[in-house]
Design a protein around this motif. Structure first.
Motif, short mmCIF file in Angstrom:
data_model
loop_
_atom_site.label_atom_id
_atom_site.label_comp_id
_atom_site.label_asym_id
_atom_site.label_seq_id
_atom_site.Cartn_x
_atom_site.Cartn_y
_atom_site.Cartn_z
N MET A 1 1.76 -10.91 -7.37
CA MET A 1 1.91 -11.53 -6.06
C MET A 1 2.80 -10.65 -5.18
SD MET A 1 1.14 -14.01 -4.02
CE MET A 1 0.56 -15.37 -4.99
N ALA A 2 3.86 -10.10 -5.74
CA ALA A 2 4.75 -9.22 -4.98
C ALA A 2 3.98 -8.00 -4.47
CB ALA A 2 5.94 -8.78 -5.83
N GLU A 3 3.14 -7.43 -5.33
CA GLU A 3 2.36 -6.27 -4.91
C GLU A 3 1.44 -6.61 -3.75
OE1 GLU A 3 0.39 -4.39 -8.23
OE2 GLU A 3 2.23 -4.40 -9.42
N ALA A 4 0.82 -7.80 -3.79
CA ALA A 4 -0.08 -8.21 -2.71
C ALA A 4 0.69 -8.42 -1.42
CB ALA A 4 -0.82 -9.49 -3.10
N VAL A 5 1.84 -9.06 -1.50
CA VAL A 5 2.64 -9.33 -0.30
C VAL A 5 3.17 -8.03 0.29
CG1 VAL A 5 4.75 -10.44 0.53
CG2 VAL A 5 3.20 -11.68 -0.97
N ILE A 6 3.55 -7.10 -0.56
CA ILE A 6 4.04 -5.82 -0.05
C ILE A 6 2.92 -5.07 0.67
CG2 ILE A 6 5.03 -3.58 -0.69
CD1 ILE A 6 6.95 -6.08 -0.69
N GLY A 7 1.70 -5.25 0.24
CA GLY A 7 0.57 -4.68 0.98
C GLY A 7 0.53 -5.22 2.40
N ASP A 8 0.78 -6.53 2.55
CA ASP A 8 0.85 -7.14 3.88
C ASP A 8 2.01 -6.56 4.68
OD1 ASP A 8 -1.31 -8.75 3.22
OD2 ASP A 8 -0.07 -10.50 2.74
N LEU A 9 3.14 -6.34 4.03
CA LEU A 9 4.30 -5.76 4.72
C LEU A 9 3.97 -4.34 5.18
CD1 LEU A 9 7.22 -5.86 5.68
CD2 LEU A 9 7.92 -5.14 3.38
N ARG A 10 3.30 -3.58 4.35
CA ARG A 10 2.90 -2.22 4.75
C ARG A 10 1.99 -2.26 5.98
NH1 ARG A 10 6.65 -0.46 2.16
NH2 ARG A 10 6.53 0.07 -0.03
N ASP A 11 1.05 -3.22 5.98
CA ASP A 11 0.17 -3.37 7.14
C ASP A 11 0.99 -3.68 8.39
OD1 ASP A 11 -2.02 -2.91 5.52
OD2 ASP A 11 -2.57 -5.04 5.37
N TYR A 12 1.98 -4.58 8.24
CA TYR A 12 2.83 -4.91 9.38
C TYR A 12 3.62 -3.69 9.84
CZ TYR A 12 6.33 -6.55 12.48
OH TYR A 12 7.12 -6.66 13.59
N CYS A 13 4.11 -2.90 8.90
CA CYS A 13 4.87 -1.70 9.26
C CYS A 13 4.02 -0.75 10.09
CB CYS A 13 5.40 -1.00 8.01
SG CYS A 13 6.77 -1.87 7.22
N GLU A 14 2.75 -0.62 9.74
CA GLU A 14 1.84 0.21 10.54
C GLU A 14 1.71 -0.36 11.95
OE1 GLU A 14 -1.99 1.39 9.02
OE2 GLU A 14 -1.17 1.40 6.97
#
Length: 116
Positions: free
Chosen positions: A90-103
């Motif tokens: 779940m953490a890995e999936a959420v961090i993917g969302d954070l990376r998208d937000y960072c972009e």
């Protein structure tokens, strides 16, 4: 038990606005304090179960550098959380969302993304 010390020095003007921030660490190979223009310090309070924070920046911190500082901090928070969470899917999936937000943040704030 080994101990290390991190020392932060904040020089304030007459209105208590930071003019200079320096820091040093007892683990550092350098004996000189290093300059900084901004800092975020977050500590976890185990009694109240919340974070305690100090966010400071010098009055001469340029906005473009502040944008970059926020962008890089968001990116590294994701890295830190992944290390703390281990193999949590779940953490890995959420961090993917954070990376998208960072972009998205970098694009909106016109922050040039540099390889790290």
């Amino acid at each position: 038990m080994k101990k290390a010390e991190i020392k932060l020095i904040v020089e304030l003007d007459e209105k208590n606005v930071p003019e200079h921030i320096t820091w040093e660490s007892s683990d550092s190979e350098s004996s000189e304090a290093l300059a900084a223009k901004a800092m975020f310090l977050a500590l976890w309070d185990p009694h109240y179960k919340n974070s305690m924070r100090i966010d400071l920046w010098t009055k001469d911190m340029p906005l473009d550098e502040m944008k970059r500082f926020f962008y890089e901090t968001l990116q590294t928070l994701g890295d830190t959380f992944l290390r703390a969470a281990g193999d949590d899917k779940m953490a890995e999936a959420v961090i993917g969302d954070l990376r998208d937000y960072c972009e998205h943040f970098a694009e909106k704030m016109e922050v040039t993304q540099q390889s790290q």
